[in-house]
Enzyme design. Structure first.
Site, PDB file in Angstrom:
ATOM      1  CG  ASP A  30       1.750  -2.510  40.262  1.00  0.00           C
ATOM      2  OD1 ASP A  30       2.140  -3.126  39.307  1.00  0.00           O
ATOM      3  OD2 ASP A  30       1.562  -1.388  40.148  1.00  0.00           O
ATOM      4  CG  ASN A  86       3.025   8.390  38.016  1.00  0.00           C
ATOM      5  OD1 ASN A  86       3.692   9.092  38.507  1.00  0.00           O
ATOM      6  ND2 ASN A  86       3.155   7.049  37.736  1.00  0.00           N
ATOM      7  CG  HIS A  99      -3.210   4.465  39.852  1.00  0.00           C
ATOM      8  ND1 HIS A  99      -3.644   4.587  38.528  1.00  0.00           N
ATOM      9  CD2 HIS A  99      -1.941   4.310  39.749  1.00  0.00           C
ATOM     10  CE1 HIS A  99      -2.686   4.889  37.810  1.00  0.00           C
ATOM     11  NE2 HIS A  99      -1.569   4.707  38.449  1.00  0.00           N
ATOM     12  CG  PHE A 100      -2.528   7.808  45.811  1.00  0.00           C
ATOM     13  CD1 PHE A 100      -4.043   8.108  45.483  1.00  0.00           C
ATOM     14  CD2 PHE A 100      -2.275   8.956  46.334  1.00  0.00           C
ATOM     15  CE1 PHE A 100      -4.692   9.256  45.426  1.00  0.00           C
ATOM     16  CE2 PHE A 100      -2.493  10.292  46.424  1.00  0.00           C
ATOM     17  CZ  PHE A 100      -3.971  10.302  46.069  1.00  0.00           C
ATOM     18  CG  HIS A 101       2.087   3.662  42.203  1.00  0.00           C
ATOM     19  ND1 HIS A 101       2.267   2.389  41.287  1.00  0.00           N
ATOM     20  CD2 HIS A 101       1.730   4.527  41.211  1.00  0.00           C
ATOM     21  CE1 HIS A 101       2.019   2.578  40.256  1.00  0.00           C
ATOM     22  NE2 HIS A 101       1.459   3.948  39.907  1.00  0.00           N
TER      23      HIS A 101
HETATM   24  P1  AMP Z   1       0.784   4.333  36.403  1.00  0.00           P
HETATM   25  O1  AMP Z   1       1.940   4.245  35.509  1.00  0.00           O
HETATM   26  O2  AMP Z   1       0.845   5.271  37.578  1.00  0.00           O
HETATM   27  O3  AMP Z   1      -0.353   4.324  35.618  1.00  0.00           O
HETATM   28  O4  AMP Z   1       0.759   2.783  36.904  1.00  0.00           O
HETATM   29  C1  AMP Z   1      -0.363   1.770  36.640  1.00  0.00           C
HETATM   30  C2  AMP Z   1      -0.028   0.519  37.410  1.00  0.00           C
HETATM   31  O5  AMP Z   1      -0.821  -0.464  37.305  1.00  0.00           O
HETATM   32  C3  AMP Z   1       1.265  -0.026  37.042  1.00  0.00           C
HETATM   33  O6  AMP Z   1       2.171  -0.078  38.041  1.00  0.00           O
HETATM   34  C4  AMP Z   1       1.030  -1.573  36.515  1.00  0.00           C
HETATM   35  O7  AMP Z   1       1.762  -2.439  37.154  1.00  0.00           O
HETATM   36  C5  AMP Z   1      -0.252  -1.646  37.438  1.00  0.00           C
HETATM   37  N1  AMP Z   1      -1.445  -2.306  36.883  1.00  0.00           N
HETATM   38  C6  AMP Z   1      -1.940  -2.657  35.667  1.00  0.00           C
HETATM   39  N2  AMP Z   1      -2.799  -3.613  35.517  1.00  0.00           N
HETATM   40  C7  AMP Z   1      -3.025  -4.080  36.750  1.00  0.00           C
HETATM   41  C8  AMP Z   1      -3.733  -5.203  37.263  1.00  0.00           C
HETATM   42  N3  AMP Z   1      -4.567  -5.655  36.375  1.00  0.00           N
HETATM   43  N4  AMP Z   1      -3.649  -5.362  38.545  1.00  0.00           N
HETATM   44  C9  AMP Z   1      -2.654  -4.910  39.148  1.00  0.00           C
HETATM   45  N5  AMP Z   1      -1.861  -3.951  38.968  1.00  0.00           N
HETATM   46  C10 AMP Z   1      -2.062  -3.494  37.697  1.00  0.00           C
END
Ligand code: AMP
Length: 143
Positions: A30, A86, A99-101
């Site tokens: 991320d 989320n 996506h999974f964090h």
């Molecule tokens: P969410 O709030 O669960 O949709 O999280 C989306 C995540 O994607 C956030 O933590 C962002 O920092 C991450 N993100 C967005 N664009 C990129 C990117 N180009 N490369 C890596 N992470 C990203």
């Protein structure tokens, strides 16, 4: 299905710090991490939210998640981590591709959680249990 930045990353049109890839799954760091090692694991299948993901893509990502979690722990030295997933803008989703964090607890950083349980009546739990179980059975029948 709307295009997201993650589709572009999957197609290699935008670079990412990738840590794992197979036919169905991609994992990368991320760029706005909550802690060192904060990693995203995504299916290559395009779906906005988890409930829209196919069984095949779900199985593929389910197989990979523990492996990436172990890799993140080994690489960062963390011993604790959260998995965050989320779905929907109200649930803090910003990128509308499943996506999974994987968020390790490193140097006091990581996922902060606001957890405020509500009061619930047993009768309500029973009614809900019945309703959700019926819906789950219907989902299972759909195949
Ligand atoms: P969410 O709030 O669960 O949709 O999280 C989306 C995540 O994607 C956030 O933590 C962002 O920092 C991450 N993100 C967005 N664009 C990129 C990117 N180009 N490369 C890596 N992470 C990203």
């Amino acid at each position: 299905m709307s295009e997201t930045i993650f589709s572009k990353i999957i197609r290699g049109e935008i670079p990412c710090h990738h840590v794992y890839e197979d036919d169905a799954v991609l994992a990368f760091l991320d760029v706005n991490p909550l802690s060192r090692g904060h990693t995203l694991v995504i299916p290559k299948e395009v779906a906005k939210t988890l409930d829209q993901l196919s069984d095949e893509a779900s199985a593929a990502i389910g197989r990979v998640l523990p492996k990436i979690a172990r890799a993140v722990l080994a690489a960062t030295g963390a011993t604790s981590f959260n998995v965050l997933q989320n779905n929907g803008a109200d649930a803090h989703q910003a990128v509308f591709h499943v996506h999974f964090h994987i968020i390790p607890k490193v140097e006091g950083r990581g996922l902060g959680i606001g957890w405020e349980p509500m009061k619930v009546e047993t009768a309500d739990l029973k009614a809900l249990r019945e309703k959700i179980a019926r819906c789950a059975a219907a989902e299972t029948q759909k195949g």
